[in-house]
Design an enzyme around this catalytic site. Sequence first.
Site, PDB file in Angstrom:
ATOM      1  N   SER A   1     -15.413 -10.756 -15.924  1.00 15.20           N
ATOM      2  CA  SER A   1     -14.931 -10.654 -15.558  1.00 15.20           C
ATOM      3  C   SER A   1     -15.110  -8.757 -14.304  1.00 15.20           C
ATOM      4  O   SER A   1     -15.814  -8.845 -13.124  1.00 15.20           O
ATOM      5  CB  SER A   1     -13.691 -10.104 -14.805  1.00 15.20           C
TER       6      SER A   1
ATOM      7  N   LYS B   1      -9.094 -16.990  -8.188  1.00 12.93           N
ATOM      8  CA  LYS B   1     -10.338 -16.981  -7.663  1.00 12.93           C
ATOM      9  C   LYS B   1     -11.010 -18.243  -6.643  1.00 12.93           C
ATOM     10  O   LYS B   1     -10.372 -17.718  -5.590  1.00 12.93           O
ATOM     11  CB  LYS B   1     -10.798 -16.878  -8.641  1.00 12.93           C
TER      12      LYS B   1
ATOM     13  N   HIS C   1     -13.374 -16.794 -13.455  1.00 15.49           N
ATOM     14  CA  HIS C   1     -14.121 -16.561 -12.784  1.00 15.49           C
ATOM     15  C   HIS C   1     -15.745 -17.964 -12.963  1.00 15.49           C
ATOM     16  O   HIS C   1     -16.297 -17.633 -11.801  1.00 15.49           O
ATOM     17  CB  HIS C   1     -15.029 -15.202 -13.012  1.00 15.49           C
TER      18      HIS C   1
END
Lengths: 82, 413
Positions: free
Chosen positions: B185, B244, B213
């Site tokens: 991240s 996300k 991610h």
Amino acid sequence: MLQYKDILAQIYSVSQEIARDKQEINETTDLVVDLGLDSMAVMELLAAIEDRFDISIPLNILPDVRTVKDLALQIQQLMVES
Amino acid sequence: MGIFDKFHSLAADQRALVDSGVNPFNVVIERLISATEAIVNGRRTILAGTNNYLGLTFDPQCIEAAKKAVQDQGTGTTGSRMANGTYVGHAALEREFADFFGYRSAIVFSTGYLANLGMLSVLAGQGDTILVDAHCHASIYDGCRMGSAEIIRFRHNNVIDLEKRLRRLGKKTANTMILVEGIYSMLGDRAPLADIVTLKQKYGAYLLVDEAHSLGVLGEHGRGLLEEAGVGNSMDFIIGTFSKSLGATGGFCVSNHPELDLIRYASRPYIFTASPAPPVIASTRTALKILETHPELRRRLWRNARHLYQGLDDMGFSLGPEISPIVAVRMPSIKQALVLWGNLLDRGVYVNLALPPATPDSASLIRCSVSAAHTQEQIDYICKAFSDLREGAIALDAQSTAVDSPLDVTPAF
């Protein structure tokens, strides 16, 4: 097998390389208070010691380690176990 | 003496931030205009630090699904998954996650943070060993801490160090789990997943990958690094988040181990919290379909990632090790990072500021994340802002700082 005093000697040498506040190190030296090691520097110290002794130091022992002596005893214990 | 004494140094750091006139931890988004724009401090601002990789937060289909779910099922479930909080949608989403990865089953958690807590607190038991990458997210470390396994860090993305530690464990590798992330991240770099799978197989350990991610970001179908690295079937556990690329809030774990279902009965972060609200489940189900069937979103995302990375690289900024939708700019000091961050916001560009100890190697990072929804013009604007502000920030003396001590909050690792 390494003696306790050999382990101490190694910790002294590694700590002196990493410590921000240079000073005399002995068994009662507090890694955070006396040597001024922050959490990242403690990790750096442990990584260097792991390499020298070919051991892995579990993060779980950290709450019990304040002084050089605490760390040396933990390393001795880990080396017995391995 | 009192219970607040321990906050003295934190209070001093916070005061220094407030006095400096720049507080990156107190940003209020006043009004959203789109997935990539908002009003902040009364100014129209490009959002370049939101992890909204596919820009689906304002997708019309997702919004429609969420609206319908609110109307039909209400605003919340008001209950645990183990009580009244499992609706048809929760169960369907679990099936869809499992099918999406081609695995046996899945569990949905209320947040991504809770997915790691919920899984690791139970999996990392007495007598087990966890080998965790040094750059793994705080939720992974916190989950480990809730369990009772031995926790051993290995050097970030270093398979030689990982193998050394596996070797030292001897027979204990049968009770060992390796924890890595698809894309990390903070610096946006990928794990060497194929090599790690080889080690896992050689030593008979388990492997958990957190694709927080990388879901929707990597792989032909957006399954993450495991798909890109060609090791899609080799994971023991896949963790992910809705917050996300899926544009909502929630988390999941997918596995082929039939024991996954037992986790529900033992996992406190699963049991003792309310389940995700119906609109969240509905929009996530829709977003997962879009994520899988619209590879052009990934192409746009990567075009934008290359655009920003190359733009900042050409200006001489020190960046993360590889091109990725997370573009991290290393600043020489906290002060310089704060000033640049504040000046970017004044210019209408919102990015993240990440400071030690929440960063790898005690770095001060200006962390950008790009979206498929960013236009070329927006990326150009971001580049121009960095270019105009670069010299002012770099020229600051790294030593003469109003805020020169690391914010000594709870370390992320």
